[in-house]
Design an enzyme around this catalytic site. Structure first.
Site, PDB file in Angstrom:
ATOM      1  N   ASN A  11      -1.132   4.941   0.494  1.00  0.00           N
ATOM      2  CA  ASN A  11      -0.762   3.911  -0.480  1.00  0.00           C
ATOM      3  C   ASN A  11       0.760   3.754  -0.428  1.00  0.00           C
ATOM      4  OD1 ASN A  11      -0.223   2.369  -2.731  1.00  0.00           O
ATOM      5  ND2 ASN A  11      -0.874   3.924  -4.215  1.00  0.00           N
ATOM      6  N   TRP A  12       1.213   2.650   0.125  1.00  0.00           N
ATOM      7  CA  TRP A  12       2.669   2.442   0.276  1.00  0.00           C
ATOM      8  C   TRP A  12       3.333   1.999  -1.034  1.00  0.00           C
ATOM      9  CZ3 TRP A  12       4.155  -0.242   5.590  1.00  0.00           C
ATOM     10  CH2 TRP A  12       3.885   0.652   6.630  1.00  0.00           C
ATOM     11  N   LYS A  13       2.516   1.692  -2.048  1.00  0.00           N
ATOM     12  CA  LYS A  13       3.061   1.234  -3.341  1.00  0.00           C
ATOM     13  C   LYS A  13       4.059   0.093  -3.107  1.00  0.00           C
ATOM     14  CE  LYS A  13       2.398   5.836  -5.137  1.00  0.00           C
ATOM     15  NZ  LYS A  13       2.649   6.760  -6.203  1.00  0.00           N
ATOM     16  N   HIS A  98      -5.568   2.862  -9.934  1.00  0.00           N
ATOM     17  CA  HIS A  98      -4.520   3.866  -9.703  1.00  0.00           C
ATOM     18  C   HIS A  98      -3.837   4.155 -11.039  1.00  0.00           C
ATOM     19  CE1 HIS A  98      -0.789   5.702  -8.357  1.00  0.00           C
ATOM     20  NE2 HIS A  98      -1.422   5.977  -7.225  1.00  0.00           N
ATOM     21  N   GLU A 165      -7.221  11.859  -8.609  1.00  0.00           N
ATOM     22  CA  GLU A 165      -5.767  11.963  -8.552  1.00  0.00           C
ATOM     23  C   GLU A 165      -5.237  12.470  -9.896  1.00  0.00           C
ATOM     24  OE1 GLU A 165      -3.856   9.549  -5.300  1.00  0.00           O
ATOM     25  OE2 GLU A 165      -3.974   8.219  -7.017  1.00  0.00           O
ATOM     26  N   GLY A 171       3.435  11.948  -7.228  1.00  0.00           N
ATOM     27  CA  GLY A 171       4.890  11.786  -7.146  1.00  0.00           C
ATOM     28  C   GLY A 171       5.660  13.077  -7.330  1.00  0.00           C
ATOM     29  N   GLY A 231       0.453   9.105  -1.157  1.00  0.00           N
ATOM     30  CA  GLY A 231       1.520   8.165  -1.482  1.00  0.00           C
ATOM     31  C   GLY A 231       2.692   8.336  -0.533  1.00  0.00           C
TER      32      GLY A 231
HETATM   33  C1  PEP Z   1      -0.475   8.267  -5.175  1.00  0.00           C
HETATM   34  O1  PEP Z   1       0.369   7.519  -5.604  1.00  0.00           O
HETATM   35  O2  PEP Z   1      -1.651   7.921  -5.166  1.00  0.00           O
HETATM   36  C2  PEP Z   1      -0.052   9.576  -4.690  1.00  0.00           C
HETATM   37  C3  PEP Z   1      -0.983  10.451  -4.478  1.00  0.00           C
HETATM   38  O3  PEP Z   1       1.289   9.762  -4.528  1.00  0.00           O
HETATM   39  P1  PEP Z   1       1.969  11.045  -3.825  1.00  0.00           P
HETATM   40  O4  PEP Z   1       1.157  11.390  -2.620  1.00  0.00           O
HETATM   41  O5  PEP Z   1       3.341  10.583  -3.491  1.00  0.00           O
HETATM   42  O6  PEP Z   1       1.955  12.148  -4.839  1.00  0.00           O
END
Ligand code: PEP
Length: 251
Positions: A11-13, A98, A165, A171, A231
């Site tokens: 997920n590049w957000k 999300h 998640e 994050g 992420g």
């Molecule tokens: C996400 O945003 O779904 C995520 C898992 O982020 P990260 O891997 O950066 O913790």
């Protein structure tokens, strides 16, 4: 029961520019040989889906969207993108629910379910995210919160994916213990089985939250984990390919 093919989704957000789409070609070069064993997916910002899909055509990387409108019909909704439009642009999957959408945009289980339904209707595979906050975990409410999210936001539908998640890990740099991840995955699987019977066996349940090359193998070894939603570590092909190649199915 046939084994579920692992899915490792990035997920590049709201990160990246068109120039970063080269990471998709680099990712394909690194993992193309294992694409028949592991599904690798990148969900770039919607503005780049069409270009990303053209680049990924015929390669080992799938392209998806990060969100879609709950409404399917073409209508006056400035700034919204329907699931049909995203499919038209080349998306095969769509992330819904999300935690950033749930908190920043006030999306509740009902809206998430409508979005997942809209994705299914457009031929997309929804990845429905669920997860507890730290306060909910500390308050002993994990089963209650996750149970309600799975009951209320996951529709019936062939090929649907659920991503666990924990909000307190997204994050950051810590993950739950392997035992904690296993407990929640087993809970999700039992709620899915309760709701969908044997059809639930085909539903992939991913783990997401601080997945990185250094912890991927340990997370993939947890019973019931069918892959990951990633992420930050999905932004660079070097990191994301290391995560994909750490899956036992890739060896
Ligand atoms: C996400 O945003 O779904 C995520 C898992 O982020 P990260 O891997 O950066 O913790």
């Amino acid at each position: 029961m046939a084994a579920r093919k692992p899915l490792i989704a990035g997920n590049w957000k709201m990160f990246g520019r068109m120039s970063d789409l080269g990471e998709i070609a680099a990712l394909d070069a690194a993992i193309g040989a294992v694409a028949s064993k592991v599904d690798a997916l990148i969900c770039p910002p919607a503005a780049f889906i069409s270009a990303a899909a053209s680049l990924a055509k015929g390669k080992g990387v799938l392209i998806g969207a990060q969100d879609c409108s709950a409404v399917s019909a073409d209508s006056a909704r400035t700034g919204e993108l329907s699931a049909g439009m995203l499919a038209d642009a080349g998306a095969a999957y769509v992330i819904v629910g999300h935690s950033e959408r749930r908190t920043q945009h006030g999306e509740g289980n009902e809206t998430v379910r409508q979005k997942a339904d809209a994705g299914l209707a457009a031929g997309l595979t929804p990845i429905v995210c669920v997860g507890e906050t730290r306060a909910e975990r500390d308050g002993g409410r994990v089963a209650e919160v996750i149970g309600a999210q799975v009951r209320e936001s996951v529709p019936a539908g062939a090929g649907i994916v659920v991503a666990y998640e924990p909000v307190w890990c997204i994050g950051g740099d810590r993950t739950p213990t392997a035992a904690e991840i296993g407990e929640v995955h087993s809970l999700i699987r039992s709620v899915l089985s309760e709701r969908f019977g044997a059809e639930a066996n085909g539903i992939r349940v991913l783990y997401g939250g601080a997945v990185a090359p250094k912890n991927a193998a340990e997370i993939f070894a947890v019973e019931g984990v069918d892959g990951a939603l990633v992420g930050r570590a999905s932004l660079k092909a070097a990191d994301f390919s290391a995560i994909i190649l750490a899956h036992p199915a890739a060896s």
